[in-house]
Design a protein around this motif. Structure first.
Motif, mmCIF file in Angstrom:
data_model
loop_
_atom_site.group_PDB
_atom_site.id
_atom_site.type_symbol
_atom_site.label_atom_id
_atom_site.label_comp_id
_atom_site.label_asym_id
_atom_site.label_seq_id
_atom_site.Cartn_x
_atom_site.Cartn_y
_atom_site.Cartn_z
ATOM 1 N N THR A 138 0.799 -1.232 0.000
ATOM 2 C CA THR A 138 0.000 0.000 0.000
ATOM 3 C C THR A 138 0.833 1.284 0.000
ATOM 4 O OG1 THR A 138 -0.105 0.124 2.404
ATOM 5 C CG2 THR A 138 -1.841 -1.149 1.308
ATOM 6 N N TRP A 139 2.144 1.145 0.315
ATOM 7 C CA TRP A 139 2.969 2.353 0.397
ATOM 8 C C TRP A 139 3.234 2.933 -0.986
ATOM 9 C CZ3 TRP A 139 3.779 4.301 5.184
ATOM 10 C CH2 TRP A 139 3.537 3.442 6.249
ATOM 11 N N ASP A 174 4.505 8.184 10.801
ATOM 12 C CA ASP A 174 4.341 7.908 9.361
ATOM 13 C C ASP A 174 3.255 6.854 9.141
ATOM 14 O OD1 ASP A 174 6.310 9.691 8.611
ATOM 15 O OD2 ASP A 174 7.901 8.196 8.641
ATOM 16 N N HIS A 201 -0.454 7.248 7.206
ATOM 17 C CA HIS A 201 -0.806 6.319 6.125
ATOM 18 C C HIS A 201 -2.148 5.635 6.439
ATOM 19 C CE1 HIS A 201 0.173 3.957 2.636
ATOM 20 N NE2 HIS A 201 0.016 2.825 3.298
ATOM 21 N N LYS A 255 -5.149 7.710 5.644
ATOM 22 C CA LYS A 255 -5.513 7.647 4.209
ATOM 23 C C LYS A 255 -6.321 6.376 3.918
ATOM 24 C CE LYS A 255 -1.743 10.035 1.854
ATOM 25 N NZ LYS A 255 -0.602 10.263 2.704
ATOM 26 N N HIS A 280 4.227 -2.579 8.157
ATOM 27 C CA HIS A 280 3.933 -1.221 8.677
ATOM 28 C C HIS A 280 5.100 -0.268 8.532
ATOM 29 C CE1 HIS A 280 6.211 -2.806 12.016
ATOM 30 N NE2 HIS A 280 5.305 -3.750 12.215
ATOM 31 N N ARG A 300 5.640 16.705 6.483
ATOM 32 C CA ARG A 300 4.194 16.595 6.642
ATOM 33 C C ARG A 300 3.535 17.965 6.744
ATOM 34 N NH1 ARG A 300 5.627 11.602 9.476
ATOM 35 N NH2 ARG A 300 6.424 12.655 11.281
ATOM 36 N N GLU A 359 -8.446 9.550 -0.705
ATOM 37 C CA GLU A 359 -7.506 9.201 0.374
ATOM 38 C C GLU A 359 -6.987 10.415 1.150
ATOM 39 O OE1 GLU A 359 -4.618 6.745 -1.673
ATOM 40 O OE2 GLU A 359 -3.254 8.445 -1.855
ATOM 41 N N ARG A 378 -3.813 -0.148 -2.079
ATOM 42 C CA ARG A 378 -4.474 0.672 -1.044
ATOM 43 C C ARG A 378 -5.981 0.430 -1.057
ATOM 44 N NH1 ARG A 378 -0.261 4.331 -2.060
ATOM 45 N NH2 ARG A 378 -1.293 5.878 -3.376
#
Ligand SMILES: O=C(O)CCC(=O)C(=O)O
Ligand SMILES: [Fe+2]
Length: 339
Positions: A15-16, A154, A158, A161, A44, A114, A171, A22
Motif C-alpha cells: 500500500t505504500w 508515518d 498512512h 488515508k 507497517h 508533513r 484518500e 491501497r
C-alpha cells in the motif's frame, strides 16, 4: 483455546506505493473496523529495531529509575509519570505504572515532510512540554523514543488515508484534520501478577493491569512486549489477544465510531499480565483529529447534514434510514465530555 482470539492481519506492504493495493486493503479495513474494530498490522514500515528498542527502554525506565526520580517527571495536565493507582478504571485494583506524552517536534524525525499549521514564530504548536527522563539517567531512551514515535507517525498518517478510502472517500479526505499533529501516547509497565490466574471469559479479573475501557481517540497503534491484552467480544465474553511476531495492533477509538455514525467499532479492552514472573511493557499511541476549530476542524463532518458541501463529501454515513445519531462536536469538546 476458546479464550484466545486471533484478529485478522492486514498487510500494508503493497500500500505504500501501489494505489490498487491501497484500495484492496481499504476494503479489508472496512470489514474488520465494522466487525471487531481491531487487527494486527504487518508491512507497517516501523523498523524492528525501533519496535523492540522502545519496549526494552520502557522496562529500564520503570525498573531502573529510582522512584524519587520518576516522581520528578511530571508535567501539566497529567503528562509525565503516573505512579500505580494515579489513574484507574478499577479503583485500587490496577497494577500499572505509566508515562504520558504529547506531540513535540524533537521526537518527530520527519516533521518537515508533513503538512502542519505553524505558530507565528515558525514552530509547531505543542500542547505540553514533555517531562522526559534525562540522558544521563537513561542513556539511549530519547533516541529510542524518537525512532519509534517517528515510525508510528508515518504509519498513522498512512492509516488515516486507508481509513478515508475505506469509507469510500478520497484518500486525502482527512488531511486537513491532521495538521495539528494530535498524536499522543503512553509508556506502560505491568509488573508480574502477584496471584496469577488464567483468564475466565465471564469474569471481571481480580488483578488487573489496566481496567476495562475503550480509547476515546480516532485510531490507536499498540506495541506490546507480550500478550495480556484482553478484549470484550460482542457477546460479552473476554478473550485474550496474543502478540504476533512483527505485527503491531491497531484499534478504532470512540471518536471514529462517532464520526462514522457507529459504523466502525471502538472495542472495549483491558490488560492483565497473567505471568507471575515477567513484566509486560507496551506503548499505545493515539491519533486524533485536530483539537481546535480555528482551521475549520470538522471531525464529525459526516454528520453535518446542514452543510451542503460536507454532505456531498460524506454522503453515505447517514441517510433517512440511518439518521445521524450524534450532533457535531470538535475533538476538544468531545474529550472534555469523555474525561
Ligand atoms: O498496555 C496496553 O497494551 C494497552 C493500554 C491501553 O489500552 C491504553 O492505554 O488505552
Ligand atoms: Fe486502551
Amino acid at each position: 483455546m476458546a479464550n484466545i482470539h486471533i484478529p485478522p492481519t492486514i498487510d500494508l506492504s503493497g500500500t505504500w506505493t501501489d494505489p490498487a493495493a491501497r484500495k484492496a486493503v481499504a476494503a479489508q479495513i472496512r470489514k474488520v473496523a465494522s466487525e471487531e474494530g481491531y487487527f494486527y498490522v504487518t508491512g507497517h514500515q516501523v523498523p524492528d529495531t525501533a519496535v523492540n528498542g522502545i519496549l526494552s527502554q520502557i522496562k529500564h525506565f520503570f525498573e531502573d529509575q529510582p522512584q524519587e526520580v520518576k516522581n520528578t517527571l511530571r508535567g501539566k495536565f497529567g503528562f509525565g509519570y503516573e505512579s500505580v493507582g494515579y489513574t484507574s478504571a478499577e479503583g485500587d485494583r490496577e497494577t500499572k505504572e505509566a508515562f504520558n506524552f504529547g506531540y513535540e517536534e524533537a521526537i518527530d524525525a520527519s516533521a518537515d515532510n508533513r503538512p502542519v499549521v505553524k505558530k507565528e514564530d515558525g514552530t509547531v504548536a505543542q500542547f505540553v512540554k514533555n517531562a522526559w527522563p534525562e540522558e544521563k539517567d537513561l542513556p539511549g531512551f530519547f533516541e529510542a523514543m524518537r525512532s519509534y514515535y517517528s515510525g508510528v507517525f508515518d504509519l498513522t498518517m498512512h492509516l488515516v488515508k486507508l481509513y478515508a478510502l475505506s469509507l469510500d472517500l478520497p484518500e486525502d479526505a482527512f488531511e486537513h484534520l491532521t495538521t495539528r499533529r494530535q498524536l499522543s501516547g503512553r509508556l506502560m509497565y505491568y509488573p508480574p501478577a502477584k496471584n496469577p490466574k488464567p483468564l475466565d471469559p465471564n469474569e471481571r479479573a481480580n488483578e488487573v493491569g489496566m481496567g476495562a475501557h475503550s480509547d476515546y481517540q480516532v485510531i490507536t497503534v499498540n506495541n506490546t512486549s507480550t500478550g495480556g491484552l484482553e478484549v470484550l467480544t460482542n457477546e460479552g465474553r473476554w478473550v485474550s489477544v496474543p502478540n504476533k511476531e512483527g505485527a503491531l495492533i491497531v484499534n478504532g477509538g470512540d471518536f471514529l465510531s462517532r464520526c462514522t455514525n457507529d459504523l466502525y467499532k471502538s472495542p472495549v479492552h483491558r490488560v492483565c499480565n497473567r505471568s507471575g514472573t515477567e513484566c509486560r511493557t507496551s506503548i499505545p499511541i493515539f491519533f486524533t483529529f485536530n483539537y481546535d476549530d480555528e482551521i475549520g476542524v470538522r471531525p464529525c463532518a459526516f454528520l453535518l447534514l446542514n452543510e451542503t458541501d460536507l454532505e456531498q463529501v460524506f454522503p453515505h454515513m447517514c441517510s433517512e434510514k440511518n439518521p445521524a445519531r450524534y450532533p457535531p462536536v470538535s475533538t476538544a469538546e468531545y474529550i472534555v465530555v469523555c474525561c
